[in-house]
Design a protein around this motif. Sequence first.
Motif, mmCIF file in Angstrom:
data_model
loop_
_atom_site.group_PDB
_atom_site.id
_atom_site.type_symbol
_atom_site.label_atom_id
_atom_site.label_comp_id
_atom_site.label_asym_id
_atom_site.label_seq_id
_atom_site.Cartn_x
_atom_site.Cartn_y
_atom_site.Cartn_z
ATOM 1 N N ILE A 1 0.783 -1.461 0.242
ATOM 2 C CA ILE A 1 0.078 -0.111 0.482
ATOM 3 C C ILE A 1 1.173 1.106 -0.461
ATOM 4 O O ILE A 1 1.042 1.998 -0.822
ATOM 5 C CB ILE A 1 -0.892 -0.354 1.105
ATOM 6 N N GLU A 2 1.693 1.537 0.801
ATOM 7 C CA GLU A 2 2.627 2.289 0.885
ATOM 8 C C GLU A 2 2.972 2.558 -0.012
ATOM 9 O O GLU A 2 3.084 3.861 -0.801
ATOM 10 C CB GLU A 2 3.859 2.476 1.955
ATOM 11 N N ASN A 3 3.877 1.821 -1.104
ATOM 12 C CA ASN A 3 4.285 2.190 -1.910
ATOM 13 C C ASN A 3 3.602 2.170 -3.662
ATOM 14 O O ASN A 3 4.015 2.796 -4.360
ATOM 15 C CB ASN A 3 5.408 0.613 -2.541
ATOM 16 N N LEU A 4 2.698 1.807 -3.081
ATOM 17 C CA LEU A 4 1.056 1.923 -4.307
ATOM 18 C C LEU A 4 0.945 3.738 -4.056
ATOM 19 O O LEU A 4 0.737 4.353 -5.260
ATOM 20 C CB LEU A 4 0.346 1.253 -4.287
ATOM 21 N N ILE A 5 1.149 4.312 -2.682
ATOM 22 C CA ILE A 5 0.578 5.250 -2.557
ATOM 23 C C ILE A 5 1.906 6.217 -3.069
ATOM 24 O O ILE A 5 1.181 7.423 -3.972
ATOM 25 C CB ILE A 5 0.587 5.486 -1.167
ATOM 26 N N ASP A 6 2.442 5.980 -3.088
ATOM 27 C CA ASP A 6 4.400 6.594 -3.915
ATOM 28 C C ASP A 6 4.565 6.619 -4.963
ATOM 29 O O ASP A 6 4.262 8.160 -5.392
ATOM 30 C CB ASP A 6 5.384 5.561 -3.300
ATOM 31 N N ARG A 7 3.555 5.795 -5.640
ATOM 32 C CA ARG A 7 3.504 5.292 -7.021
ATOM 33 C C ARG A 7 2.428 6.687 -7.417
ATOM 34 O O ARG A 7 2.724 7.042 -8.669
ATOM 35 C CB ARG A 7 3.260 4.098 -7.915
ATOM 36 N N LEU A 8 1.609 6.677 -6.765
ATOM 37 C CA LEU A 8 0.956 7.257 -7.551
ATOM 38 C C LEU A 8 0.910 8.797 -7.859
ATOM 39 O O LEU A 8 0.129 9.550 -8.223
ATOM 40 C CB LEU A 8 -0.421 6.777 -6.592
ATOM 41 N N ILE A 9 1.514 9.009 -6.319
ATOM 42 C CA ILE A 9 2.092 10.444 -6.405
ATOM 43 C C ILE A 9 2.987 11.083 -6.839
ATOM 44 O O ILE A 9 3.601 12.468 -6.670
ATOM 45 C CB ILE A 9 2.090 10.790 -4.576
ATOM 46 N N GLN A 10 3.475 10.185 -7.207
ATOM 47 C CA GLN A 10 5.272 10.118 -8.363
ATOM 48 C C GLN A 10 4.764 10.456 -9.571
ATOM 49 O O GLN A 10 3.932 9.937 -10.071
ATOM 50 C CB GLN A 10 6.726 9.573 -7.797
ATOM 51 N N ASP A 11 5.639 11.430 -10.400
ATOM 52 C CA ASP A 11 6.050 11.258 -11.888
ATOM 53 C C ASP A 11 5.984 9.721 -12.639
ATOM 54 O O ASP A 11 7.003 9.600 -12.858
ATOM 55 C CB ASP A 11 6.943 12.182 -12.219
ATOM 56 N N GLU A 12 5.026 9.220 -12.568
ATOM 57 C CA GLU A 12 5.229 7.345 -12.990
ATOM 58 C C GLU A 12 4.608 7.756 -14.391
ATOM 59 O O GLU A 12 3.521 8.552 -14.657
ATOM 60 C CB GLU A 12 4.692 6.740 -11.513
ATOM 61 N N LYS A 13 4.243 7.034 -15.180
ATOM 62 C CA LYS A 13 4.157 6.087 -16.447
ATOM 63 C C LYS A 13 3.008 6.187 -15.918
ATOM 64 O O LYS A 13 2.065 5.891 -14.841
ATOM 65 C CB LYS A 13 4.142 5.762 -17.426
ATOM 66 N N VAL A 14 1.086 6.400 -16.924
ATOM 67 C CA VAL A 14 0.206 5.843 -16.837
ATOM 68 C C VAL A 14 -0.299 4.969 -16.363
ATOM 69 O O VAL A 14 -1.085 4.874 -15.544
ATOM 70 C CB VAL A 14 -0.536 7.178 -17.986
ATOM 71 N N ALA A 15 0.213 3.552 -17.102
ATOM 72 C CA ALA A 15 -0.158 2.314 -16.730
ATOM 73 C C ALA A 15 0.063 2.185 -15.201
ATOM 74 O O ALA A 15 -0.351 1.536 -14.874
ATOM 75 C CB ALA A 15 0.569 1.808 -17.398
ATOM 76 N N SER A 16 1.562 2.726 -14.952
ATOM 77 C CA SER A 16 1.732 2.250 -13.390
ATOM 78 C C SER A 16 0.678 3.285 -12.201
ATOM 79 O O SER A 16 0.539 2.589 -11.391
ATOM 80 C CB SER A 16 3.066 2.599 -13.144
ATOM 81 N N LYS A 17 0.760 3.987 -12.539
ATOM 82 C CA LYS A 17 -0.213 4.992 -11.671
ATOM 83 C C LYS A 17 -1.830 4.055 -11.877
ATOM 84 O O LYS A 17 -1.997 4.448 -11.030
ATOM 85 C CB LYS A 17 -0.847 6.157 -12.759
ATOM 86 N N VAL A 18 -2.059 3.834 -13.037
ATOM 87 C CA VAL A 18 -4.059 3.240 -12.993
ATOM 88 C C VAL A 18 -3.578 1.951 -12.615
ATOM 89 O O VAL A 18 -4.343 1.899 -11.791
ATOM 90 C CB VAL A 18 -4.523 2.765 -14.994
ATOM 91 N N TYR A 19 -2.319 0.842 -12.241
ATOM 92 C CA TYR A 19 -2.899 0.157 -11.563
ATOM 93 C C TYR A 19 -2.820 0.350 -10.159
ATOM 94 O O TYR A 19 -3.410 -0.720 -9.528
ATOM 95 C CB TYR A 19 -1.515 -0.801 -12.442
ATOM 96 N N ALA A 20 -1.765 0.925 -10.133
ATOM 97 C CA ALA A 20 -1.781 1.552 -8.451
ATOM 98 C C ALA A 20 -2.742 2.105 -7.690
ATOM 99 O O ALA A 20 -3.456 1.538 -6.628
ATOM 100 C CB ALA A 20 -0.474 2.465 -8.556
ATOM 101 N N MET A 21 -3.529 2.835 -8.630
ATOM 102 C CA MET A 21 -5.255 3.149 -8.212
ATOM 103 C C MET A 21 -6.333 2.041 -7.653
ATOM 104 O O MET A 21 -6.753 1.831 -7.006
ATOM 105 C CB MET A 21 -5.756 4.082 -9.812
ATOM 106 N N LYS A 22 -5.895 1.687 -8.920
ATOM 107 C CA LYS A 22 -6.847 -0.353 -8.813
ATOM 108 C C LYS A 22 -6.025 -0.837 -7.764
ATOM 109 O O LYS A 22 -7.926 -1.390 -7.318
ATOM 110 C CB LYS A 22 -7.084 -0.180 -10.228
#
Length: 177
Positions: free
Chosen positions: A113-134
């Motif tokens: 969860i901590e890693n996913l939140i980091d991925r969502l708020i960092q400057d990541e590519k869209v696919a990574s953010k979508v997987y993190a969000m889901k």
Amino acid sequence: MYSKIELSTCHVKSRKTVSNFAMKDENNLKEITQIAFDVNHELHTKAFWSLDLVCEKKLRLFVPYIESFCEVLPQIKNDSDVRPATRICFLLAKSNHRKNGINLSQEQEHNIIENLIDRLIQDEKVASKVYAMKALFVFGKKYDWIYEELKPIISQDAYNHSAAYQTCARNILKKLK
């Protein structure tokens, strides 16, 4: 296993060949995970691409490696590695939520969860953010505080990304209301 990974490419057919080879033998699976989890290894990215497909097909084979995966997650920085790692997090979240799925420990859940939140708020590519969000949406069914974190992040960030990201964000925001 090393030579199979070395000869592989980013094409799906190539990654499937490597993932099928990894699933045939415990030693192959162990080797691919060791390479994938060694962020300094020259074949780290290629190994992660195929490990992603292993998890998609037979997530249960990944169970012995979840603890090591959780430990390496914060070290993964390369865009080409972040997407398969985040997708594996999503697959684990979905399975963890199912009745007969894989049971993550509370510590493993919190690391992911901590890693996913980091991925969502960092400057990541869209696919990574979508997987993190889901994945965060799924974990939020167990930990309601996640939804309170997720709402503002998605709301503020949605219109800075592609139409696909915006659609996913809208769908999750609808479900959160």
